[in-house]
Design an enzyme around this catalytic site. Structure first.
Site, short mmCIF file in Angstrom:
data_model
loop_
_atom_site.label_atom_id
_atom_site.label_comp_id
_atom_site.label_asym_id
_atom_site.label_seq_id
_atom_site.Cartn_x
_atom_site.Cartn_y
_atom_site.Cartn_z
CG ASN A 150 2.00 12.51 21.05
OD1 ASN A 150 2.76 12.46 22.01
ND2 ASN A 150 1.24 11.48 20.68
CD GLU A 151 -1.93 19.74 21.19
OE1 GLU A 151 -1.66 19.94 19.99
OE2 GLU A 151 -3.09 19.86 21.65
#
Length: 641
Positions: A170-171
């Site tokens: 989850n950037e």
């Protein structure tokens, strides 16, 4: 059996949190002990579920952080009978596209480190599939979410954290309500993974990941982080505001989360970085020096200009009361820093050495400069290296590993083709035509043949000879250890072994040094520096009873990745403009590491630029504190082994 939860509040001196921290965290001296405790909590959860005849649903992570947890779980299975038959696992993520049999896949990782060694049922293992056709991917992600839900949700989620603040993949920009999906990887994430893929060009640009909301629905979460490289993002996550720019901050909303950290990863938390802002301190000498340097930088003043008001207004009134006045504190600190500066790193003969970092005698010292890779010597201390030679010391440079993994195929092919054209059919023990054919037909993730590794090692070796000759070292004082732990042909190395320690021990015993310089830069992105340093520590510990070791001092340098903080420096060696230029040219002899650096970490600049800027910055810091102004400074910390 201890668990993270049982340790949470039993030792408040060790595990206390502060008003700055928004996530419960526990700090361990090292990752080994921390990983053991995490594994024990997982084991207790599995057993408690077994007692109720229920499945235990685990969310698992990959990367370097959980490896020792998995090792301990395997040990508990093999030695203490821990069964995993009631365990159902869901992995966080997988690169896309990625075949399961690829040795960079998380499917391969999990089986290598855990699943192949325990009694888990194959049908209970769930890892995102990196081979799903793109048109089917959305439905696949929905099905992955439903499978977790139908299993009863995650009882426990194990996490690492990336330097972007990602959990799973989850950037930055990920939403708190995000579910399992495909995502484009941040450039920093790809840079950090580049060492595993032999260069950033080979790192996939996308991945499948569990979403933030999926992770937050877990009943229990433990996030682990080790090393200095994680310190900055750990501080932002634990002490910062919740923001999609740092997705890990969403964990502040979870009611049962613990961050498990080693001391390096926790080092930038306020209670460690500036404890005088938290409460009363025990003012050790080191903490006092650290605080005064910090105060100078905060107030933008030199040491001798600090006033009582500066101390009182910045949380140091108790230090001021203890020492009596700003004047006394300032003069003492100024003298301490001034005494670290020397142009004689081997000691200045025929002088009073009571306020110098090194001894005057013996005037001519035997010196070992250990270099983990074949360029760390000149990158980290090229100027000091030159001074030691010019000042008449018996200097030996010892390269601990071959460095062959850091030579690109293109570079090796160039040398192989030149050699093949030159030698023709002359038998030199190396078939260059075979090397050329191997490289030209090399498959994805294929390990280099022994001949290719030999050639790449020779390239690094000859570059080292060229650089050290330029500095002025005799060839007979150059030693190549080629430590066995390194020679896997892969980025992943073997653990430090007894043979590695023996080889290091033998070279020390042969030279009987008065000084040993070693790489203390543990921010090295692929761990070789740490293993090499541990080999030196182990060897010197075994040799300590020897009479010559009583006169041997160990100095630690740092390299392309990180520098000592000013308050940590015990010896600062100034470099003239000419010496800076000499160091630059010595680094440039390592042509295989120029332009296309395979393992450059989080800094895209070439090594000579990084080293030069770092040395100039250290000199500027000394200047800003009111000390003499120099072109550049190389810094060292003395270590009592």
């Amino acid at each position: 059996m201890s668990t993270i939860q049982s340790l949470s509040y039993t030792e408040p001196g060790k595990y206390e949190t502060t008003r700055f921290e928004k996530i419960h965290n526990i700090i361990f001296q090292n990752s080994t002990e921390a990983s053991r405790i995490v594994a024990q909590e997982i084991a207790q959860l599995i057993k408690s579920k077994q007692a109720k005849n229920k499945n235990c649903i685990l969310g698992l992570a990959t990367g370097s952080s959980p490896i020792k947890v998995y090792e301990e779980l395997v040990r508990l299975h093999k030695e203490e009978g821990l069964s995993f038959k009631n365990v159902v696992t869901f992995n966080l993520d997988e690169y896309y596209p990625m075949k399961k049999e690829n040795n960079q896949s998380y499917h391969y990782f999990m089986h290598q480190h855990l699943f192949n060694h325990i009694d888990i049922k194959p049908e209970n293992i769930n890892i995102p599939d990196g081979t799903i056709a793109i048109e089917n991917l959305n439905q696949y992600c929905v099905d992955y979410e439903m499978k977790i839900k139908n299993a009863g949700g995650l009882d426990f989620q194990l996490l690492g954290i990336g330097r972007t603040g990602h959990v799973g993949f989850n950037e930055p920009g990920s939403h708190i309500n995000s579910g399992t999906r495909i995502i484009t990887l941040d450039h920093i994430t790809r840079v950090d993974a580049s060492s595993d893929f032999n260069g950033i060009d080979n790192v996939p640009k996308r991945a499948i990941t569990m979403g933030v909301s999926t992770i937050l629905r877990s009943k229990r979460i433990i996030l682990m982080a080790w090393g200095q490289n994680k310190a900055s993002i750990i501080k932002r996550t634990i002490q910062g505001e919740i923001s999609p720019e740092v997705p890990a901050t969403f964990l502040q909303n979870h009611k049962n989360v613990t961050f498990v950290l080693d001391q390096s990863a926790a080092s930038e938390l306020t209670r460690f970085e500036t404890p005088w802002l938290v409460g009363e301190c025990v003012w050790t000498k080191e903490l006092k020096y650290k605080a005064i340097v910090w105060l100078c930088q905060k107030t933008n003043q030199s040491i001798l200009k600090l006033t009582d008001r500066d101390y009182n207004n910045n949380g140091m009134s108790d230090l001021l009361a203890q020492e009596g006045s700003a004047y006394d504190l300032n003069i003492n600190m100024f003298n301490v820093l001034q005494h670290t500066i020397t142009g004689w790193p081997g000691g200045k003969p025929n002088t009073d050495d009571s306020h110098r970092p090194e001894r005057a005698n013996p005037a001519k010292k035997r010196v070992i400069l250990f270099s983990p890779h074949p360029d760390d010597d000149v990158i980290s201390m090229g100027g000091t290296f030159s001074k030691l030679i010019k000042q008449g010391h018996d200097v030996h440079v010892v390269y601990q590993t071959s460095g062959n993994i850091a030579v690109t195929d293109d570079e090796a092919l160039k040398f192989a083709e030149v050699c093949n054209d030159f030698v023709g059919k002359i038998d030199l023990g190396i078939n260059f035509q075979e090397i050329i054919e191997f490289i030209n037909n090399k498959k994805e993730n294929e390990v280099d043949s022994l001949e290719v590794r030999k050639l790449k090692g020779l390239i690094r070796r000859r570059e080292s000879y060229a650089a050290t000759r330029y500095i002025g070292l005799k060839d007979e004082n150059i030693h190549f250890l080629d430590l066995p732990f390194y020679e896997t042909g892969l980025v992943k190395k073997n653990p430090l072994g007894t043979e590695d320690v023996k080889i290091v021990k033998d070279i020390i015993a042969k030279i009987k040094p008065h000084q040993v310089f070693a790489a203390g830069d543990l921010a090295d992105p692929h761990g070789t520096h740490e293993v090499c340093l541990n080999a030196i520590f182990a060897a010197m510990k075994e040799l300590k009873p020897e009479p010559y070791m009583k006169d041997c001092w160990l100095w630690l340098y740092r390299g392309a990745w990180h520098e000592w903080d000013i308050h940590e420096i015990d010896m600062a060696v100034p470099l003239s403009p000419d010496e800076v230029l000499l160091k630059r040219h010595a680094i440039l002899y390592h042509q295989s590491q120029k332009d296309r650096v395979m393992f450059q970490g989080n800094d895209s600049r070439e090594f000579w630029v990084r080293a030069e800027d770092r040395n100039k910055n250290t000199a500027k810091l000394y200047d800003d504190l009111g000390l003499a102004e120099y072109q550049a400074i190389e810094a060292f910390k003395r270590f009592d082994y």
